[in-house]
Design a protein around this motif. Structure first.
Motif, PDB file in Angstrom:
ATOM      1  N   THR A 258       0.831  -1.214   0.000  1.00 43.44           N
ATOM      2  CA  THR A 258       0.000   0.000   0.000  1.00 43.44           C
ATOM      3  C   THR A 258       0.861   1.258   0.000  1.00 43.44           C
ATOM      4  OG1 THR A 258      -0.209   0.037   2.424  1.00 43.44           O
ATOM      5  CG2 THR A 258      -1.897  -1.161   1.194  1.00 43.44           C
ATOM      6  N   ARG A 259       2.119   1.122   0.436  1.00 49.56           N
ATOM      7  CA  ARG A 259       3.058   2.243   0.371  1.00 49.56           C
ATOM      8  C   ARG A 259       3.889   2.206  -0.917  1.00 49.56           C
ATOM      9  NH1 ARG A 259       6.916   2.162   4.063  1.00 49.56           N
ATOM     10  NH2 ARG A 259       6.613   0.086   4.954  1.00 49.56           N
ATOM     11  N   LEU A 260       3.475   1.340  -1.846  1.00 45.88           N
ATOM     12  CA  LEU A 260       4.080   1.205  -3.167  1.00 45.88           C
ATOM     13  C   LEU A 260       5.511   0.690  -3.127  1.00 45.88           C
ATOM     14  CD1 LEU A 260       2.700   4.311  -5.091  1.00 45.88           C
ATOM     15  CD2 LEU A 260       1.788   1.985  -5.010  1.00 45.88           C
ATOM     16  N   LEU A 261       5.866  -0.022  -2.053  1.00 46.12           N
ATOM     17  CA  LEU A 261       7.171  -0.676  -2.040  1.00 46.12           C
ATOM     18  C   LEU A 261       7.123  -1.894  -2.961  1.00 46.12           C
ATOM     19  CD1 LEU A 261       8.077  -0.616   1.764  1.00 46.12           C
ATOM     20  CD2 LEU A 261       8.741   0.992  -0.013  1.00 46.12           C
ATOM     21  N   PRO A 262       8.212  -2.201  -3.657  1.00 39.80           N
ATOM     22  CA  PRO A 262       8.226  -3.340  -4.588  1.00 39.80           C
ATOM     23  C   PRO A 262       8.448  -4.665  -3.860  1.00 39.80           C
ATOM     24  CG  PRO A 262      10.337  -2.222  -4.653  1.00 39.80           C
ATOM     25  CD  PRO A 262       9.471  -1.421  -3.713  1.00 39.80           C
ATOM     26  N   ILE A 263       7.531  -4.981  -2.955  1.00 40.12           N
ATOM     27  CA  ILE A 263       7.603  -6.203  -2.155  1.00 40.12           C
ATOM     28  C   ILE A 263       6.584  -7.197  -2.697  1.00 40.12           C
ATOM     29  CG2 ILE A 263       7.436  -7.211   0.145  1.00 40.12           C
ATOM     30  CD1 ILE A 263       9.756  -5.215  -0.201  1.00 40.12           C
ATOM     31  N   HIS A 264       7.052  -8.385  -3.032  1.00 36.56           N
ATOM     32  CA  HIS A 264       6.208  -9.434  -3.587  1.00 36.56           C
ATOM     33  C   HIS A 264       6.117 -10.595  -2.603  1.00 36.56           C
ATOM     34  CE1 HIS A 264       8.220  -7.271  -6.952  1.00 36.56           C
ATOM     35  NE2 HIS A 264       6.995  -7.225  -7.423  1.00 36.56           N
ATOM     36  N   GLY A 480      14.227  -8.979 -14.342  1.00 36.39           N
ATOM     37  CA  GLY A 480      12.900  -9.165 -13.799  1.00 36.39           C
ATOM     38  C   GLY A 480      12.125  -7.857 -13.728  1.00 36.39           C
ATOM     39  N   GLU A 481      10.817  -7.958 -13.819  1.00 35.05           N
ATOM     40  CA  GLU A 481       9.954  -6.784 -13.703  1.00 35.05           C
ATOM     41  C   GLU A 481       9.475  -6.620 -12.267  1.00 35.05           C
ATOM     42  OE1 GLU A 481       6.694  -6.536 -16.427  1.00 35.05           O
ATOM     43  OE2 GLU A 481       7.812  -7.565 -18.018  1.00 35.05           O
ATOM     44  N   VAL A 482       9.226  -5.395 -11.881  1.00 38.25           N
ATOM     45  CA  VAL A 482       8.546  -5.118 -10.629  1.00 38.25           C
ATOM     46  C   VAL A 482       7.049  -5.262 -10.904  1.00 38.25           C
ATOM     47  CG1 VAL A 482       8.038  -3.389  -8.865  1.00 38.25           C
ATOM     48  CG2 VAL A 482      10.368  -3.613  -9.768  1.00 38.25           C
ATOM     49  N   VAL A 483       6.453  -6.323 -10.378  1.00 37.95           N
ATOM     50  CA  VAL A 483       5.049  -6.619 -10.664  1.00 37.95           C
ATOM     51  C   VAL A 483       4.120  -5.703  -9.868  1.00 37.95           C
ATOM     52  CG1 VAL A 483       3.282  -8.421 -10.626  1.00 37.95           C
ATOM     53  CG2 VAL A 483       5.633  -8.982 -11.263  1.00 37.95           C
ATOM     54  N   GLY A 484       4.538  -5.350  -8.663  1.00 42.02           N
ATOM     55  CA  GLY A 484       3.752  -4.436  -7.848  1.00 42.02           C
ATOM     56  C   GLY A 484       4.646  -3.438  -7.146  1.00 42.02           C
ATOM     57  N   GLY A 485       4.181  -2.204  -6.987  1.00 40.70           N
ATOM     58  CA  GLY A 485       4.995  -1.171  -6.360  1.00 40.70           C
ATOM     59  C   GLY A 485       5.982  -0.566  -7.339  1.00 40.70           C
ATOM     60  N   ARG A 486       6.975   0.117  -6.788  1.00 38.65           N
ATOM     61  CA  ARG A 486       7.962   0.775  -7.637  1.00 38.65           C
ATOM     62  C   ARG A 486       9.203   1.078  -6.814  1.00 38.65           C
ATOM     63  NH1 ARG A 486       4.225   6.173  -7.811  1.00 38.65           N
ATOM     64  NH2 ARG A 486       4.877   7.103  -5.835  1.00 38.65           N
TER      65      ARG A 486
END
Length: 503
Positions: A258-264, A480-486
């Protein structure tokens, strides 16, 4: 245009939608070249009639342990990949494991290539397990691995004496991988908490298999997951936490997202379908719980399962893997290493469960394809995201694997129409080289009727595995792509300029 293969009369599912009925898939030279209607065929064109069944992308199982030295009774490439194909998985990514004494990754890679070459029914790639991340490996070797060898992911452990790295080493790896566009995977459990509890259990003589679940409580996963996320936030680096089993730990991921961290986040079938009661003794075999020893362990309460299912549905989980990490049960070099002079010692039982073949059907069985809409736990596009599209993106296979679209490899799973594929999982039906399945007796609403690898039928439920053992090819993966966050964020409480002082 002449097609090598046309798949017709099916319902195509992608990561975003269920396409209208009646579309056909045209395949040429192993690639999907066209999706349309009325595709022309010749006497050279193979036709598969899906008979109204769903068609999904070939599965990408991004967390598989095969032919590892620390699991001598586990599956090798031949049996593991055979099992994958029979279960609808066309791509697997397994682990080339660095030992503590290894000072270079080149011999590790050479040896693992040798074990896999011409021994796989499906396509494959490698992750590195890093246990000795020297400056030379991080600064000199990883760039070569990413740019020339097609290996763009690493895995770290926060627990196990033989494997764990400390927080400083985690940070070093995160910074190195971020610069190369590599994905960092992490096994997050608090080593010291677990070691402390094991000492107490053994002192009090609680050593049966069930106490494995007591020894690794949720709080050990919760704390380590929060710490791992904090390290990744400091490094501003993408990270995936593997095989998550605790809804509290998953909530840490959700908060980071929710804080847009790229954590999967990743979870596995055993954490969605099984509880810790499976580790208890059966009347005829007091050691039978050893079959279900894995880490993190199976959890105690059905509410734990429900919390994970919610995260499957709401998008928190990025991938759904098997974590196929098997050891034979009835073997002195397998699970029965945990029997010492006839006395159970849970701490000596090899961790891991077989599941590469059952992964796809277990999750597909919870979609509207097999359940009334009000009982389905996830949508069909979400199934595709978790089992194929997202792992392909995350691990550098976007545009090649994980989707049904022109230009992609023609990797397909053609399911049975309606309830025709319903079955009950049993050891006797599986193709692995194991002597049990943890999902014995579990009913699933469908099973792959055909698995197609690059335009060739590799599995037909009527005929069995019909593909070649040499069909699988090594996949050179990209960034690899960042699927969620940035990336580009600033940790909470830090000023924008602060990193510049210490980087």
């Amino acid at each position: 245009m002449e097609f090598d293969l046309i798949v017709k009369n099916g319902v195509i599912v992608t990561a975003s939608e269920v396409l209208p009925e009646g579309l056909e898939i045209g395949v040429k030279d192993g690639k999907i070249t066209c999706i349309g209607t009325g595709l022309p065929s010749t006497h050279n064109t193979k036709i598969i009639d899906a008979e109204g069944a769903y068609i999904t992308p070939g599965g990408v199982d991004s967390h598989v342990h095969l032919a590892q030295a620390n699991s001598p009774t586990g599956d090798g490439w031949e049996t593991g990949s055979r099992s994958a194909i029979a279960g609808g998985t066309t791509t697997i990514i397994a682990f080339a494991s660095q030992e503590r004494e290894d000072t270079s990754l080149y011999p590790v890679l050479k040896d693992y290539h040798a074990t896999a070459k011409d021994q796989s029914y499906c396509d494959y790639g490698f992750h590195f397990i890093l246990t000795n991340p020297t400056p030379e490996i991080l600064h000199d070797e990883l760039p070569v691995m990413a740019e020339k060898e097609g290996i763009t992911s690493v895995k770290l452990y926060m627990t196990y004496d033989a494997l764990k790295v400390n927080d400083r080493e985690v940070l070093n790896i995160l910074f190195a991988c971020k610069a190369l566009g590599m994905t960092t995977m992490i096994h997050a459990e608090s080593h010291d908490m677990i070691a402390f509890i094991i000492d107490g259990l053994e002192r009090n003589k609680y050593t049966e298999p069930y106490f494995h679940a007591i020894a690794r409580p949720r709080i050990a996963e919760d704390e380590a997951s929060y710490r791992a996320i904090s390290l990744a936030e400091l490094a501003d680096a993408p990270m995936l936490i593997v095989h998550m089993s605790s809804d509290v730990a998953v909530n840490h991921v959700r908060d980071a997202q929710t804080r847009l961290l790229p954590i999967h986040a990743e979870t596995c079938p055993h954490y969605l379908f099984l509880l810790s009661e499976k580790l208890k003794a059966e009347p005829h075999d007091h050691f039978s719980g050893a079959k279900h020893v894995c880490s993190p362990p199976l959890r105690h309460d059905p509410k734990d399962l429900e919390g994970l299912w919610q995260s499957i549905a709401n998008g928190t989980f990025t991938t759904f893997s098997s974590d196929h990490a098997p050891s034979k049960y009835d073997h002195t070099g397998g699970k029965k290493l945990g029997l010492v002079d006839g006395i159970p010692r849970f701490a000596n039982i090899p961790n891991g469960l077989p599941g590469i073949e059952t992964r796809m059907a277990l999750l597909f069985g919870q979609t509207p394809a097999c359940q009334p809409l009000e009982k389905a736990r996830l949508s069909l596009p979400r199934f595709v995201q978790l089992t194929a599209t997202n792992p392909a993106k995350l691990y550098g296979l976007s545009g090649v694997k994980g989707s049904i679209a022109p230009g992609y490899d023609a990797d397909l799973v053609i399911w049975h129409p309606k309830a025709a594929g319903a079955c009950t999982i049993s050891q006797s039906m599986l193709h692995h080289d194991m002597d049990y399945t943890p999902f014995e007796g579990v009913e699933v609403g469908n099973w792959p009727r055909f698995t197609v690898l690059r335009g060739q039928v590799a599995w037909s439920q009527a005929e069995g595995v019909v593909g070649s053992l040499q069909a699988g090819k090594f996949l050179m993966r990209g960034r690899g792509e960042v699927v969620g966050g940035r990336v580009g964020g600033v940790p909470r409480g830090m000023g924008v300029e602060e990193r510049a002082y210490w980087l």
